[in-house]
Design an enzyme around this catalytic site. Structure first.
Site, PDB file in Angstrom:
ATOM      1  NE  ARG A 311      74.828  92.487 148.444  1.00  0.00           N
ATOM      2  CZ  ARG A 311      75.014  93.333 147.439  1.00  0.00           C
ATOM      3  NH1 ARG A 311      74.199  93.292 146.397  1.00  0.00           N
ATOM      4  NH2 ARG A 311      75.988  94.207 147.472  1.00  0.00           N
ATOM      5  CB  VAL A 433      81.049  90.000 155.146  1.00  0.00           C
ATOM      6  CG1 VAL A 433      82.146  90.069 156.197  1.00  0.00           C
ATOM      7  CG2 VAL A 433      79.997  88.979 155.588  1.00  0.00           C
ATOM      8  CD  GLU A 434      78.234  87.481 150.267  1.00  0.00           C
ATOM      9  OE1 GLU A 434      77.037  87.669 149.984  1.00  0.00           O
ATOM     10  OE2 GLU A 434      78.754  86.367 150.296  1.00  0.00           O
ATOM     11  N   GLY A 435      78.813  93.508 151.453  1.00  0.00           N
ATOM     12  CA  GLY A 435      78.038  94.739 151.407  1.00  0.00           C
ATOM     13  C   GLY A 435      77.485  95.032 152.783  1.00  0.00           C
TER      14      GLY A 435
END
Length: 753
Positions: A311, A433-435
């Site tokens: 992240r 995206v990605e959380g």
């Protein structure tokens, strides 16, 4: 009986009720990663010597050469508008990415990859993204959360030997399927299910899983040759209640019986490849499970451990790139475009926006670089990475929005010369995206931080789970001392630990004091609300935001030290002030919304002596804007990743700025003559160097102009013919057919080379 045991016995029952229960998926997320400087901020004791210990970012000779050669060569191949219109990268770009091993940056050289560190990896992505986001996304996915990283950390030797060389040189293009139509933010609830079976496969009886799945929003799926897949593994031969083996990750080659790559998705009509993947009764041999049978059921832990670092790299790099491009464009366009006889950048309304962008960029990129240094030192800061993901993608969106406001009509006309339109359209992708940021901000930053970063909460939770009265009592005594210390420091001032740069001593003192106030506030919120705080997302989001602003402010201190650039002091000071002012405002809002009696009194006590935390004054905004207009090296330091593009508006702007720099102060007089004569040639003849002046005026005019396209046919009377034929309305206008790329629903698969 020891005092600690007495306290623990008395507190065990209420604490058992107050502490929120942890599920297996939550526990895996909490245990993933490490705690760094953000833990000191959460404790109210930031040590600036520990901050400095991270040291400057380091690049190897190979990384520096790649950034100096391959990356600029790629960027010069990228035409942002043409790629956007074609909805795909040109074949020569795909070929270049493979040949130069852009897809293998994180793969060790022993397997044919480049073996780059985290900072180099992030820098490559950022530099590409300043030119074309779609190419940056295409590069970042194979190097981000997906098969390569999972294989490196958990794969069997046979899996590494087979896949890593092929991923490194682009013979294999990977994607990873996690999100399902009915499990988005709650990724652990994916309904995809694989049942343990034994069947004939490639001529022998083979154990494996028969999997049904639906995945969507999968980047690179339309061109992938190997699919990473997360699913729930089930063993139906076990007794009821023991059949669920847990989330499991596998690699499936394309094509494979039962698996189908669906029709292409177009996220905000971007050019990068994205689409769904479907599977019905897909047999996945045990050898295809990442890590083999020993890793069945360990998929969620694997994903969380990889995400703890991931992240902090790719999406923050995209956010930083958007900020850097928007700052350069806004500052440069503000010098070329004139209204009312002045460059628009000199108007305070515009100057204020540009300065805010610069102060925010200094802080956010400082945090990105500081966290990359920690990653390269072996840390895996899960809370800091979540902070970066939210803060930099949001900062990127704000910067592009401000840039669009400054560009005005220039910004909203599509075409090759548009400067920020494609980035403006694509900014929500990184947010999502990605959380998704709304989830990460509301649940993850403080949700993980309260347990991982607090010096005593994890010990208390462990003692309650173990029913250990003495351990709980000891943790509570230490916790009480911690609260008392932060109360004193909140009311009477906090000491500065370590040795910050002398020029930022006052700012370091403010950070230490605000850190103590934050630590006390976090303890008050947890103590007063207990497990309910987990569900009160507006409050927990505020607590996470304050930690984020403290982290960014502290990173500014680190950046000023490692950069050793005294001319950037005003921007470092401004950046810290902006972050601390935001932290103070959020704490004030938090106390106003605590659902407890006495919240106003508590807020007044804790937040006393914070009146000096004011936003930047107008005189400071305009002074910094003047530095940005008159000192190109300042902009270069704020936007070090800005690359030279291929054809398009950004290249035109760079050329105009370069010519303007050669003319110097003469540009103002030239523009005055141009307004009077309305002739580029006549205005140029008034200059000391007419040829240079004409080149500049032509370049500036090119920047100011916008693209036009063929409109509807016109009647003899001059009005547009908008009549409808029986076949329907006229065809939409656009570029001439020769310039317009062919439409396609599903792109042709890019062949491996």
């Amino acid at each position: 009986m020891p005092l600690a045991t007495l306290i623990g016995r008395w507190a065990m029952q209420p604490f058992s009720k107050a502490l929120p229960p942890l599920g297996d998926t939550e526990r895996a997320a909490l245990e993933a990663g490490t705690v760094g400087f953000e833990g000191q901020l959460f404790a109210g004791r930031p040590d600036f010597d520990a901050l400095a210990a991270a040291g400057p970012n380091q690049l190897s000779a190979q990384e520096e050469a790649f950034l100096a050669n391959e990356v600029p060569a790629l960027c010069r191949m990228l035409d942002d508008h043409a790629i956007d219109q074609a909805r795909d990268l040109p074949p020569e770009v795909w070929r270049f990415l493979r040949e130069k091993r852009f897809f293998g940056m994180i793969i060790p050289e022993a397997y044919g990859g480049l073996g780059f560190g985290h900072y180099a990896h992030a820098t490559v992505v950022a530099r590409i993204a300043t030119i074309n986001v779609a190419t940056a996304v295409t590069v970042m996915v194979p190097n981000s959360l997906g098969p390569a990283e999972l294989l490196l950390r958990y794969g069997t030797d046979a899996q590494k030997d087979h896949y890593l060389p092929r991923l490194a040189d682009g013979r294999e293009l990977p994607c990873f399927g996690l999100t399902s139509p009915y499990a988005g933010s709650d990724a652990a609830a994916i309904p995809d299910r694989g049942v343990l079976v034994e069947r004939e496969f490639q001529g022998r009886r083979t154990r494996g899983f028969l999997v049904d799945f639906d995945k969507r929003y999968i980047t690179l799926a339309p061109v992938a040759t190997v699919v990473g897949l997360a699913f729930h593994a089930v063993d139906e031969s076990r007794p009821e209640g023991q059949r669920d083996l847990g989330i499991t990750c596998a690699l499936i080659p394309v094509p494979h019986e039962g698996m189908e790559i669906g029709r292409r998705h177009r996220p905000m009509d971007s050019a990068f490849m994205n689409g769904p993947i479907h599977g019905r009764q897909v047999f996945v041999p045990m050898d295809w499970i990442i890590g083999g049978e020993a890793q069945v059921g360990q998929g969620w832990r694997m994903l969380m451990e990889c995400l703890a670092a991931g992240r902090a790299i790719s999406l923050p790099a995209l956010g930083s790139a958007m900020q850097q491009t928007a700052l350069y464009v806004s500052n440069a366009y503000g010098q070329i475009r004139e209204q009312f006889g002045l460059p628009i950048g000199k108007f305070h309304a515009v100057a204020g926006l540009v300065t805010q962008m610069s102060a925010e960029l200094y802080a956010s990129d400082a945090a990105r670089r500081f966290t990359a240094a920690a990653l390269d030192a072996g840390e895996r800061p899960s809370v800091a990475s979540a902070i970066l993901k939210v803060q930099l993608t949001e900062a990127g969106r704000r910067a592009v929005n401000r840039g669009m406001d400054i560009l005005g009509g220039k910004g909203i006309i599509s075409g090759p010369s548009n400067l920020l339109g494609v980035a403006y359209r694509q900014a929500p992708i990184a947010i999502t995206v990605e959380g998704a940021n709304i989830l990460t901000r509301a649940l993850i930053v403080f949700g993980q931080g309260a347990v991982r970063c607090h010096p005593h909460v994890l010990d208390e939770m462990a003692a309650v789970q173990a029913k250990d009265d003495t351990a709980l009592g000891q943790a509570l005594i230490a916790h009480g001392k911690h609260v008392a210390r932060n109360l004193w420091r909140s009311l009477f001032g906090a000491p500065v630990l370590g040795d910050p740069p002398e020029a930022l001593t006052a700012e370091a003192r403010l950070i230490a004091r605000m850190s103590a106030k934050y630590a006390l506030t976090a303890d008050l919120a947890m103590g007063l609300l207990g497990g309910k705080l987990k569900r009160m997302e507006l409050l927990s989001a505020r607590l996470g935001d304050v930690l984020a602003h403290l982290y960014l402010a502290s990173a500014c201190v680190w950046r000023y030290r490692v950069d050793a650039a005294p001319q950037m002091l005003p921007f470092a000071q401004a950046a810290i002030r902006v972050q601390l002012d935001a932290a103070g405002e959020i704490l004030s809002d938090l106390y106003a919304n605590l659902p407890t009696r006495g919240r106003r009194l508590m807020g007044a006590l804790v937040l006393r002596r914070t009146a000096h935390l004011a936003p930047l004054r107008d005189v400071q905004l305009t002074a910094l804007a003047e530095l940005l207009r008159t000192q190109p090296d300042v902009v270069a330091r704020l936007a070090p990743d800005l690359s030279e593009p291929g054809p398009g508006g950004l290249r035109d702007l760079m050329q105009a700025m370069a010519l303007g720099a050669r003319l110097g102060d003469e540009t103002a007089a030239l523009n005055k003559v141009l307004r009077r004569t309305r002739s580029l040639d006549e205005a140029a003849r008034s200059a000391t160097d007419p040829a240079l002046a004409l080149a500049y005026l032509q370049a500036a005019d090119k920047v100011i102009q916008v693209d036009d396209f063929e409109g509807p046919a016109r009647t003899a009377e001059g009005a547009a013919d908008l009549s409808l034929s029986p076949a329907g309305p006229p065809a939409p206008s656009g570029p001439p057919p020769s310039a317009r790329p062919p439409e396609r629903t599903t792109p042709p698969r890019v062949p491996a080379t």
